[in-house]
Design a protein around this motif. Structure first.
Motif, PDB file in Angstrom:
ATOM      1  N   PRO A 227       5.880  -4.325 -10.064  1.00 24.07           N
ATOM      2  CA  PRO A 227       4.446  -4.409  -9.765  1.00 24.07           C
ATOM      3  C   PRO A 227       4.156  -4.573  -8.275  1.00 24.07           C
ATOM      4  N   GLN A 228       4.874  -5.468  -7.617  1.00 25.34           N
ATOM      5  CA  GLN A 228       4.611  -5.711  -6.195  1.00 25.34           C
ATOM      6  C   GLN A 228       4.791  -4.436  -5.387  1.00 25.34           C
ATOM      7  N   ASP A 229       5.861  -3.712  -5.642  1.00 17.80           N
ATOM      8  CA  ASP A 229       6.122  -2.483  -4.892  1.00 17.80           C
ATOM      9  C   ASP A 229       5.035  -1.432  -5.148  1.00 17.80           C
ATOM     10  N   GLY A 230       4.631  -1.294  -6.408  1.00 17.52           N
ATOM     11  CA  GLY A 230       3.619  -0.297  -6.738  1.00 17.52           C
ATOM     12  C   GLY A 230       2.272  -0.605  -6.119  1.00 17.52           C
ATOM     13  N   LEU A 231       1.867  -1.868  -6.139  1.00 18.86           N
ATOM     14  CA  LEU A 231       0.575  -2.258  -5.585  1.00 18.86           C
ATOM     15  C   LEU A 231       0.556  -2.153  -4.066  1.00 18.86           C
ATOM     16  N   VAL A 232       1.643  -2.574  -3.431  1.00 21.87           N
ATOM     17  CA  VAL A 232       1.730  -2.480  -1.972  1.00 21.87           C
ATOM     18  C   VAL A 232       1.716  -1.022  -1.528  1.00 21.87           C
ATOM     19  N   ALA A 233       2.451  -0.172  -2.248  1.00 21.39           N
ATOM     20  CA  ALA A 233       2.487   1.253  -1.902  1.00 21.39           C
ATOM     21  C   ALA A 233       1.104   1.880  -1.997  1.00 21.39           C
ATOM     22  N   ALA A 234       0.293   1.401  -2.946  1.00 20.75           N
ATOM     23  CA  ALA A 234      -1.044   1.968  -3.138  1.00 20.75           C
ATOM     24  C   ALA A 234      -2.051   1.469  -2.105  1.00 20.75           C
ATOM     25  N   GLY A 235      -1.688   0.405  -1.377  1.00 18.76           N
ATOM     26  CA  GLY A 235      -2.580  -0.085  -0.332  1.00 18.76           C
ATOM     27  C   GLY A 235      -3.111  -1.483  -0.526  1.00 18.76           C
ATOM     28  N   ALA A 236      -2.516  -2.256  -1.460  1.00 18.00           N
ATOM     29  CA  ALA A 236      -2.959  -3.630  -1.686  1.00 18.00           C
ATOM     30  C   ALA A 236      -2.477  -4.539  -0.571  1.00 18.00           C
ATOM     31  N   SER A 237      -3.241  -5.584  -0.306  1.00 17.37           N
ATOM     32  CA  SER A 237      -2.810  -6.671   0.574  1.00 17.37           C
ATOM     33  C   SER A 237      -2.220  -7.730  -0.347  1.00 17.37           C
ATOM     34  N   PHE A 238      -0.901  -7.749  -0.450  1.00 19.53           N
ATOM     35  CA  PHE A 238      -0.228  -8.551  -1.466  1.00 19.53           C
ATOM     36  C   PHE A 238      -0.016  -9.980  -0.988  1.00 19.53           C
ATOM     37  N   ALA A 239      -0.383 -10.939  -1.847  1.00 14.94           N
ATOM     38  CA  ALA A 239      -0.260 -12.365  -1.503  1.00 14.94           C
ATOM     39  C   ALA A 239       0.631 -13.047  -2.527  1.00 14.94           C
ATOM     40  N   GLU A 240       1.804 -13.481  -2.100  1.00 11.46           N
ATOM     41  CA  GLU A 240       2.716 -14.143  -3.024  1.00 11.46           C
ATOM     42  C   GLU A 240       2.942 -15.597  -2.636  1.00 11.46           C
ATOM     43  N   ALA A 241       3.183 -16.410  -3.641  1.00 10.95           N
ATOM     44  CA  ALA A 241       3.468 -17.826  -3.439  1.00 10.95           C
ATOM     45  C   ALA A 241       4.892 -18.102  -3.924  1.00 10.95           C
ATOM     46  N   LYS A 242       5.291 -19.340  -3.918  1.00  8.53           N
ATOM     47  CA  LYS A 242       6.614 -19.742  -4.381  1.00  8.53           C
ATOM     48  C   LYS A 242       6.815 -19.255  -5.816  1.00  8.53           C
ATOM     49  N   PRO A 243       7.999 -18.713  -6.141  1.00  9.28           N
ATOM     50  CA  PRO A 243       8.235 -18.216  -7.493  1.00  9.28           C
ATOM     51  C   PRO A 243       7.912 -19.250  -8.565  1.00  9.28           C
TER      52      PRO A 243
END
Length: 275
Positions: A227-243
């Motif tokens: 999911p992270q790779d697909g959303l970032v590739a599409a142009g999302a500004s991805f915000a992740e926190a501690k797993p």
């Protein structure tokens, strides 16, 4: 039968002064195609679906369930683990009891309707949309044309749009020719589309780090796309926190949660925007 169910669900909101109707969209698939021809049995994560549904109902809102075809969805039995409810066995049992009462996964008698039926009812009849996770949205929701049309309408009307964990990948369905775009992503081509309505939005989803830590769920297989790779590739500004920590991200109408631990937080944020 389903017409009666639909009418009853939509009419029920009239019993509450500030009630709305929340559309919950779930995949109707039960298997995820992996790399090298492998297949994984899966479905929605029980807590990711039911904890928000419980919150919506408790707040007096009507919940309508839909899948792309109107076929009943399936639960991922691996998600029937008390750890996804923070170790709270009572909460787990309450979620499962409501799921059984709703008959959501029943092959006969499920209240689920199709996305085509949702369109015929009228998108204006729904005040918010929620998409839970589990791996299964990676099979169909990310490229479903009907879901993309619905999301575009909600986007244009600035209606609360909540998604959790792998469910966030469903936002790719709003890309014109989402099916072709997803196929390109799965083939390793990561060119960003120019006309994604969520381009530049801040959002989150199940992270690559969390994927790496949960390989056991795949039974030795490998996903075609994270999911992270697909959303970032599409142009999302991805915000992740501690797993595995709660992380809810809000940007305009969009409310996204990182993982199963974030499902209740997404619902709480959605409720604040519902009347």
């Amino acid at each position: 039968m389903k017409k009666t169910i639909i009418a009853g669900l939509l009419a029920a909101a009239a019993n509450f002064a500030n009630a709305g109707t929340v559309l919950v969209v779930v995949s109707d698939q039960d298997k995820l195609d992996l790399k090298d021809g492998k297949v994984m049995q899966t479905g929605f994560f029980i807590n990711e679906l039911m904890e928000p549904v419980q919150a919506f109902i408790a707040a007096g809102h009507t919940v309508v369930f839909a899948t792309p075809s109107g076929k009943a969805p399936s639960a991922d039995q691996k998600s029937d683990d008390v750890n996804f409810w923070g170790g709270n066995e009572k909460a787990r049992q309450e979620s499962k009891a409501l799921l059984a009462t709703l008959k959501l996964t029943s092959k006969t008698g499920s209240p689920v309707i199709s996305l085509a039926q949702v369109k015929r009812i009228g998108y204006e009849k729904f005040h918010a949309v929620f998409v839970p996770g589990g791996h299964i949205p990676m099979q169909d929701l990310l490229k479903d044309k009907g879901l993309g049309e619905l999301l575009a309408d909600f986007h244009s009307m600035n209606k609360p749009t909540g998604l959790t964990c792998h469910g966030t990948i469903a936002l790719l369905s709003a890309i014109p020719d989402a099916r072709g775009y997803v196929a390109a992503l799965e083939a390793g081509k990561h060119a960003a589309p120019s006309n994604w309505i969520y381009k530049g939005y801040k959002m989150t989803a199940f992270t690559n780090e969390e994927e790496a830590q949960s390989k056991a769920f795949l039974g030795g297989g490998q996903m075609k796309l994270f999911p992270q790779d697909g959303l970032v590739a599409a142009g999302a500004s991805f915000a992740e926190a501690k797993p595995w920590s709660e992380n809810v991200v809000e940007d305009r109408e969009l409310i996204t949660g990182q993982n199963p631990q974030s499902a209740k937080g997404v619902a709480a944020a959605m409720l604040k925007r519902l009347f």
